[in-house]
Scaffold this motif. Structure first.
Motif, PDB file in Angstrom:
ATOM      1  N   GLU A  16      -0.121  -6.647   8.255  1.00  0.00           N
ATOM      2  CA  GLU A  16      -0.616  -7.757   8.762  1.00  0.00           C
ATOM      3  C   GLU A  16      -2.033  -6.604   8.613  1.00  0.00           C
ATOM      4  OE1 GLU A  16      -0.047  -9.687  11.560  1.00  0.00           O
ATOM      5  OE2 GLU A  16       1.372 -10.889  10.879  1.00  0.00           O
ATOM      6  N   TYR A  17      -1.984  -5.710   9.110  1.00  0.00           N
ATOM      7  CA  TYR A  17      -3.472  -4.570   9.399  1.00  0.00           C
ATOM      8  C   TYR A  17      -3.637  -4.464   8.062  1.00  0.00           C
ATOM      9  CZ  TYR A  17      -5.645  -1.077  12.257  1.00  0.00           C
ATOM     10  OH  TYR A  17      -6.442   0.041  12.469  1.00  0.00           O
ATOM     11  N   LEU A  28      -4.394  -4.808  16.872  1.00  0.00           N
ATOM     12  CA  LEU A  28      -4.042  -5.923  15.906  1.00  0.00           C
ATOM     13  C   LEU A  28      -3.941  -7.018  16.779  1.00  0.00           C
ATOM     14  CD1 LEU A  28      -3.628  -7.488  13.133  1.00  0.00           C
ATOM     15  CD2 LEU A  28      -1.716  -6.560  13.086  1.00  0.00           C
ATOM     16  N   ASP A  44     -10.755 -13.802  13.538  1.00  0.00           N
ATOM     17  CA  ASP A  44     -10.066 -14.260  12.276  1.00  0.00           C
ATOM     18  C   ASP A  44      -9.265 -15.383  13.148  1.00  0.00           C
ATOM     19  OD1 ASP A  44     -11.129 -13.306  10.125  1.00  0.00           O
ATOM     20  OD2 ASP A  44      -9.183 -12.079   9.463  1.00  0.00           O
ATOM     21  N   PHE A  59     -18.576 -11.698   8.738  1.00  0.00           N
ATOM     22  CA  PHE A  59     -17.175 -12.170   8.730  1.00  0.00           C
ATOM     23  C   PHE A  59     -17.679 -13.322   9.935  1.00  0.00           C
ATOM     24  CE2 PHE A  59     -15.615  -7.528   8.998  1.00  0.00           C
ATOM     25  CZ  PHE A  59     -15.380  -8.054   7.620  1.00  0.00           C
ATOM     26  N   VAL A  86     -11.923  -3.697  11.924  1.00  0.00           N
ATOM     27  CA  VAL A  86     -10.597  -4.527  11.702  1.00  0.00           C
ATOM     28  C   VAL A  86     -10.161  -4.871  12.884  1.00  0.00           C
ATOM     29  CG1 VAL A  86      -8.164  -4.472  11.203  1.00  0.00           C
ATOM     30  CG2 VAL A  86      -9.687  -2.189  10.187  1.00  0.00           C
ATOM     31  N   LEU A  96      -6.033  -6.493   6.239  1.00  0.00           N
ATOM     32  CA  LEU A  96      -7.233  -6.653   7.016  1.00  0.00           C
ATOM     33  C   LEU A  96      -8.369  -5.105   6.753  1.00  0.00           C
ATOM     34  CD1 LEU A  96      -6.477  -7.492  10.568  1.00  0.00           C
ATOM     35  CD2 LEU A  96      -7.833  -9.324   8.574  1.00  0.00           C
ATOM     36  N   LYS A 145     -12.332  -7.827  13.031  1.00  0.00           N
ATOM     37  CA  LYS A 145     -12.178  -9.212  12.320  1.00  0.00           C
ATOM     38  C   LYS A 145     -11.048  -9.515  12.281  1.00  0.00           C
ATOM     39  CE  LYS A 145     -12.029 -10.211   6.631  1.00  0.00           C
ATOM     40  NZ  LYS A 145     -11.415 -11.283   7.702  1.00  0.00           N
ATOM     41  N   SER A 146      -9.970  -8.781  13.331  1.00  0.00           N
ATOM     42  CA  SER A 146      -8.382  -9.779  13.539  1.00  0.00           C
ATOM     43  C   SER A 146      -8.712 -10.564  14.829  1.00  0.00           C
ATOM     44  CB  SER A 146      -7.388  -8.710  14.158  1.00  0.00           C
ATOM     45  OG  SER A 146      -8.521  -7.881  15.527  1.00  0.00           O
ATOM     46  N   GLU A 153      -9.912  -5.221   3.719  1.00  0.00           N
ATOM     47  CA  GLU A 153     -11.121  -6.617   3.684  1.00  0.00           C
ATOM     48  C   GLU A 153     -12.215  -6.704   4.572  1.00  0.00           C
ATOM     49  OE1 GLU A 153      -9.997 -10.728   5.126  1.00  0.00           O
ATOM     50  OE2 GLU A 153      -7.626 -10.513   4.873  1.00  0.00           O
ATOM     51  N   VAL A 154     -11.590  -5.517   5.217  1.00  0.00           N
ATOM     52  CA  VAL A 154     -12.508  -4.806   5.970  1.00  0.00           C
ATOM     53  C   VAL A 154     -13.827  -4.150   5.041  1.00  0.00           C
ATOM     54  CG1 VAL A 154     -13.743  -2.859   7.836  1.00  0.00           C
ATOM     55  CG2 VAL A 154     -12.427  -5.024   8.478  1.00  0.00           C
ATOM     56  N   ARG A 206      -3.332 -11.253  17.033  1.00  0.00           N
ATOM     57  CA  ARG A 206      -3.276 -12.130  15.730  1.00  0.00           C
ATOM     58  C   ARG A 206      -3.071 -13.612  17.049  1.00  0.00           C
ATOM     59  NH1 ARG A 206       1.632 -11.475  16.089  1.00  0.00           N
ATOM     60  NH2 ARG A 206       2.496 -12.112  13.346  1.00  0.00           N
TER      61      ARG A 206
END
Length: 321
Positions: A290-291, A130, A46, A78, A39, A294, A42-43, A297-298, A132
């Motif tokens: 938001e977390y 996370l 992204d 990813f 996670v 994610l 990926k953050s 998605e993960v 951002r």
């Protein structure tokens, strides 16, 4: 350390600015934290302005091959690269006895100055974060003569808890840090490898045997106490202080705390704020939401990759039957 540590040669890529060195992002985790690590990764991906310029490394011990393959395939899906560095022998060669209830992975960031000495900058980041914002932004924020970049610890700058457990005395007498307010949290650390010496790298490892409180964090603050650069508080903002009045912190950081509460670049689920340990199904906290997105998605990508790992090429080929 020379005989037991593998070093990595830096990789270059072509970008709009010409040939650029890649920027290693290092994490450490065990099997339990595979999903939180993915996670966080990926953050980062992204929000990165140029994913070709970053690559991930995992410093680990005792990860089975299935976990490694899940991470490799998921991160590839990813759009990035991830490599694994087995550190299981490092502490064994030091005859280090771990008699504390603390994962050995906690100490692995201390090997970064040795393993990644061919790189210019290396970022170490916790897997309970996370991200951002674009991590490439902070690469050039650290002055050339500063060896380590981090974010001041909010606890050490909180008027109520700053000296919890006699930390100020411990910081001065044990760690040699005269101003505990400058102490940084190890959740996000940028190593300026151009300034860090081989002696610095060796000393990071030697200090492990001291078994100081706060582990790698205490050692990094001690070794680099005279060469620290402080990023804005928003690059490592603690979840526990989302609703805390900024006036409760040291005056020098109050404005940055206020800004971070509204729009943190990195939201850190420190200590007892782990979202998986403290579910909030009806939360309106934008960071938690938001977390959560994610996580979904993960997990979906892991579900997609796992059958291929278990069944191999036959997972798709058998559809021809």
């Amino acid at each position: 350390m020379e005989k037991i540590v593998k070093t990595f040669m830096k990789r270059t890529v072509w970008s709009e600015e010409g040939m650029m060195d890649t920027f290693p992002i290092v994490v450490s985790f065990n099997k339990k934290y595979l999903l939180p690590a993915l996670v966080t990764i990926k953050s980062i991906i992204d929000n990165c302005s140029d994913v070709s310029r970053i690559e991930f490394f995992v410093l680990y011990r005792e990860l089975d091959q299935t976990v490694i393959q899940i991470a490799e395939r998921t991160v590839a899906a990813f759009g990035s690269l991830i490599s694994f560095v087995d550190c299981s022998s490092f502490l064994e060669n030091m005859n280090f006895a771990n008699d504390e209830n603390r994962p050995l992975e906690t100490y692995f960031p201390l090997f970064i100055p040795t393993i990644f000495r061919e790189y210019d900058r290396v970022l170490s980041i916790d897997v309970d974060m996370l991200v951002r914002d674009d991590v490439l932004k902070i690469i050039n924020q650290i002055p050339h003569d500063k060896k380590l970049g981090g974010v001041r610890c909010l606890i050490r700058n909180h008027r109520k808890y700053e000296d919890f457990g006699d930390f100020n005395k411990y910081s001065r007498n044990m760690l040699g840090i005269n101003n505990p307010y400058l102490y940084v949290n190890s959740g996000l650390i940028l190593f300026n490898m151009e300034a860090i010496t081989e002696d610095d790298a060796s000393y990071c490892v030697e200090c492990i045997k001291k078994k100081w409180r706060f582990y790698d964090e205490a050692i990094l603050n001690h070794v680099f106490k005279d060469s620290l650069h402080h990023f804005a508080q928003g690059w490592n903002f603690y979840a526990e202080h989302l609703k805390t009045s900024c006036l409760e912190f040291d005056y020098s950081m109050q404005e940055e705390v206020k800004e971070a509460q509204e729009n943190a670049s990195i939201y850190h689920f420190v200590a007892d704020t782990k979202p998986w340990d403290h579910p909030q199904p009806r939360t309106r906290n934008k960071y938690r939401l938001e977390y959560r997105a994610l996580v979904a998605e993960v997990k979906e990508e892991v579900r997609n990759q796992l059958p291929k790992i278990v069944c191999g090429f036959m997972w798709n080929k058998i559809d021809r039957a």
